[in-house]
Design a protein around this motif. Structure first.
Motif, PDB file in Angstrom:
ATOM      1  N   GLU A 202       3.273   5.060  -2.822  1.00 58.40           N
ATOM      2  CA  GLU A 202       2.498   5.675  -1.754  1.00 58.40           C
ATOM      3  C   GLU A 202       2.136   4.594  -0.745  1.00 58.40           C
ATOM      4  O   GLU A 202       1.727   3.502  -1.115  1.00 58.40           O
ATOM      5  N   TRP A 203       2.320   4.921   0.541  1.00 56.03           N
ATOM      6  CA  TRP A 203       1.865   4.037   1.601  1.00 56.03           C
ATOM      7  C   TRP A 203       0.628   4.677   2.217  1.00 56.03           C
ATOM      8  O   TRP A 203       0.572   5.883   2.430  1.00 56.03           O
ATOM      9  N   ARG A 204      -0.378   3.863   2.491  1.00 56.43           N
ATOM     10  CA  ARG A 204      -1.580   4.323   3.189  1.00 56.43           C
ATOM     11  C   ARG A 204      -2.083   3.184   4.061  1.00 56.43           C
ATOM     12  O   ARG A 204      -1.746   2.028   3.843  1.00 56.43           O
ATOM     13  N   PRO A 205      -2.898   3.511   5.077  1.00 56.70           N
ATOM     14  CA  PRO A 205      -3.408   2.439   5.952  1.00 56.70           C
ATOM     15  C   PRO A 205      -4.236   1.433   5.157  1.00 56.70           C
ATOM     16  O   PRO A 205      -4.984   1.784   4.259  1.00 56.70           O
ATOM     17  N   SER A 206      -4.098   0.178   5.510  1.00 55.94           N
ATOM     18  CA  SER A 206      -4.800  -0.897   4.828  1.00 55.94           C
ATOM     19  C   SER A 206      -6.201  -1.088   5.409  1.00 55.94           C
ATOM     20  O   SER A 206      -6.377  -1.186   6.623  1.00 55.94           O
ATOM     21  N   ARG A 207      -7.174  -1.181   4.533  1.00 50.05           N
ATOM     22  CA  ARG A 207      -8.543  -1.483   4.985  1.00 50.05           C
ATOM     23  C   ARG A 207      -8.622  -2.904   5.510  1.00 50.05           C
ATOM     24  O   ARG A 207      -9.402  -3.185   6.419  1.00 50.05           O
TER      25      ARG A 207
ATOM     26  N   PRO B 133      -1.156   9.177   4.801  1.00 48.61           N
ATOM     27  CA  PRO B 133      -0.433   8.552   3.686  1.00 48.61           C
ATOM     28  C   PRO B 133       0.998   9.079   3.620  1.00 48.61           C
ATOM     29  O   PRO B 133       1.265  10.219   3.994  1.00 48.61           O
ATOM     30  N   ARG B 134       1.904   8.240   3.146  1.00 50.50           N
ATOM     31  CA  ARG B 134       3.317   8.610   3.059  1.00 50.50           C
ATOM     32  C   ARG B 134       3.827   8.335   1.658  1.00 50.50           C
ATOM     33  O   ARG B 134       3.354   7.428   0.997  1.00 50.50           O
ATOM     34  N   GLN B 135       4.796   9.126   1.240  1.00 51.45           N
ATOM     35  CA  GLN B 135       5.388   8.995  -0.090  1.00 51.45           C
ATOM     36  C   GLN B 135       6.810   8.458   0.046  1.00 51.45           C
ATOM     37  O   GLN B 135       7.666   9.095   0.667  1.00 51.45           O
ATOM     38  N   LEU B 136       7.055   7.307  -0.549  1.00 56.57           N
ATOM     39  CA  LEU B 136       8.376   6.693  -0.531  1.00 56.57           C
ATOM     40  C   LEU B 136       9.006   6.840  -1.902  1.00 56.57           C
ATOM     41  O   LEU B 136       8.362   6.574  -2.920  1.00 56.57           O
TER      42      LEU B 136
ATOM     43  N   GLY C  68      10.021  13.167   1.757  1.00 62.43           N
ATOM     44  CA  GLY C  68      11.051  14.175   1.553  1.00 62.43           C
ATOM     45  C   GLY C  68      12.213  14.103   2.523  1.00 62.43           C
ATOM     46  O   GLY C  68      13.180  14.840   2.382  1.00 62.43           O
ATOM     47  N   GLN C  69      12.160  13.219   3.512  1.00 67.23           N
ATOM     48  CA  GLN C  69      13.233  13.065   4.490  1.00 67.23           C
ATOM     49  C   GLN C  69      14.116  11.892   4.077  1.00 67.23           C
ATOM     50  O   GLN C  69      13.608  10.829   3.739  1.00 67.23           O
TER      51      GLN C  69
END
Length: 156
Positions: A17-22, A72-75, A94-95
């Protein structure tokens, strides 16, 4: 989320999972405060310094807000194909992705790939978003994809 299993050639896909970094948000906000101070502390004439300082503060806030609002993105990194030339089935949300590469700068991981339309996709994982164990799993998942520079398995 399931972790990567990369010790076997036919292993399961690596899911991250990618998410913005604090940490990145904190750095952007710090620069948002320091940039106007730097402009005001320079020898720029005051009638020019104040509007430039205001513009720097506004732009810094825009960048921080944009980064904080990223979803957030799922890789999914599929195992390396068993046959040379076979397509790799990596995906982001999903792409499908093409030409997926991960580069490292110390504890930072940078994904660089192409999406279905040929647009460049870039993500960066900071240490607060990708713990050491997950960094190691990502390194192992990408290491299984390294193709030998030689086509012959043995020396002549």
């Amino acid at each position: 989320m399931r972790s990567c299993a990369t010790s076997l050639p036919g292993s399961a896909p690596c899911r991250l999972e990618w998410r913005p970094s604090r940490w990145l948000l904190a750095a952007l906000l710090l620069l948002t405060v320091l940039a106007p101070l730097a402009v005001l502390g320079s020898e720029l004439p005051r009638p020019l310094a104040w509007p430039l300082a205001l513009a720097a503060a506004v732009r810094g806030l825009q960048l921080a807000r944009r980064e904080a609002g990223r979803a957030p993105r799922q890789l999914v990194l599929a195992p390396a194909p068993r046959q040379p030339g076979a397509p790799c089935l990596d995906s982001l949300d999903g792409q499908p992705l093409q030409d997926c590469q991960v580069r490292w700068r110390g504890p930072l991981a940078f994904l660089d790939a192409l999406d279905r339309e040929g647009r460049r996709v870039r993500l960066a994982w900071w240490p607060d978003t990708l713990p050491a164990a997950r960094r190691r799993e990502l390194r192992l998942a990408m290491a299984t994809r390294v193709v030998s520079s030689s086509t012959r398995p043995m020396a002549p």
